[in-house]
Design a protein around this motif. Structure first.
Motif: not given
Length: 354
Positions: A307-312, A335-338, A247-260
């Protein structure tokens, strides 16, 4: 995907753009003729310019009439029997009204926090839940904290032309594309609601990009904050469970999407706590402001966040594709991107001060 589905989806997004563009244009003209009666609708922000903070009304107008349009076109489906959607409609309406009241009367922080918690509780009670544990109260508490956190995060990020609108746009696109990757094109209430709100944000950005004519205001930041919090729960946090992974997979993906948004909020909170200040008191110490202190113009700061949002969004979709094919570890690796974005933005606040 059939031509009929394509045209319907395109139609809802175009209607969202038109409704937002027209309603914001009318509000802009109206606000300039209100005289003293609109003094509470004017916000002074980063550039010390007074402009109407009415942009969020277009978001709610698009959402409201989009719901009516869906009910008319797909009259075989009773939306009021759809508990998750009723939760979104109820919490969205409450968040919009609270934000509108804050724009007009500058409500007490405690009242705003109470309403944000209420919105989180409403989502929990209508089966909109982050499910990472077998313990219900843990999931419920996390959901409420997430909703309150994102509503405040986007409100805090709304400090410079185009930033929050652009960030919200890429988060919604991440949610939409993730849904398509996992389930294909589905012409349901969730897809069309996201599309019409994506259109509403695009329509708003016509007026909000630098030099802006209109601000989002609390009505906008609170509503769109609730909106993206809801769809992140519905489309991103749930990915781990949807593909039978951790279930934490979704949390990691969410963190990336909300990076900015999260990188900015985390930076501000850390810096204010280090100085012994309350994180809830406003100031010109956001990552956006420090980029200006580093020598960038307001428009260049928007381009950086664009750019940050597009890459996220791209990294989020990549993580979803890996998750779909049974690889959860790539989501955590990405999540390294975040953390990279957070490190660069945070370090800049230490080097370039006001």
């Amino acid at each position: 995907m059939t031509l009929e589905i394509t045209l319907a989806c395109l139609g809802f997004m175009i209607v969202g753009i038109i409704m937002s563009y027209v309603s914001n244009g009318l509000l802009l003209r109206f606000s300039q003729s209100l005289g003293i009666r609109n003094k509470n609708d004017i916000t002074i922000r980063w550039a010390n310019e007074s402009k109407p903070s009415l942009g969020g009304i277009g978001f709610f107008v698009a959402f409201f009439f989009g719901t009516i349009a869906y009910s008319v076109i797909f009259n075989t489906e009773n939306l009021f029997q759809n508990r998750p959607f009723v939760g979104l409609l109820t919490a969205g309406t409450i968040s919009f009204i609270m934000g509108l009241a804050d724009d007009a009367y500058n409500t007490k922080p405690f009242m705003k926090l109470f309403v944000q918690i209420l919105c989180g509780v409403i989502l929990v009670l209508t089966h909109n839940l982050i499910e990472i544990s077998q313990i219900y109260w843990v999931n419920a508490l996390l959901t409420i904290v997430w909703v309150v956190g994102i509503m405040n995060s986007l409100n805090m990020l709304d400090n410079m032309d185009g930033i929050t609108g652009t960030t919200s746009l890429f988060i919604l696109l991440s949610c939409l594309i993730s849904n398509i990757v996992l389930f294909g094109w589905n012409m349901n209430i969730w897809t069309l609601t996201m599309l019409i709100q994506i259109g509403a944000v695009i329509g708003f950005l016509f007026y909000n990009l630098h030099p802006s004519k209109l601000f989002m205001g609390d009505a906008g930041s609170q509503f769109i904050g609730l909106f993206v919090a809801f769809f992140s729960i519905h489309e991103l946090w749930s990915i781990g469970n949807n593909v039978q992974l951790n279930p934490l997979t979704g949390g990691a993906i969410t963190l990336i999407a909300f990076t900015p948004a999260i990188a900015d909020t985390l930076t501000v909170v850390i810096n204010r706590l280090r100085k012994g200040k309350s994180p809830m008191i406003g100031g010109k110490d956001h990552t956006t402001h420090h980029l200006v202190y580093a020598g960038l113009s307001d428009k260049q700061v928007w381009i950086v966040f664009l750019g940050i949002g597009f890459m996220a969004m791209l990294v989020t979709v990549l993580a979803v594709v890996f998750a779909k094919f049974g690889n959860p570890w790539m989501s955590f690796f990405l999540t390294f991107y975040f953390f990279a974005v957070f490190f660069v933005l945070y370090r800049n606040t230490l080097i370039h001060k006001a």
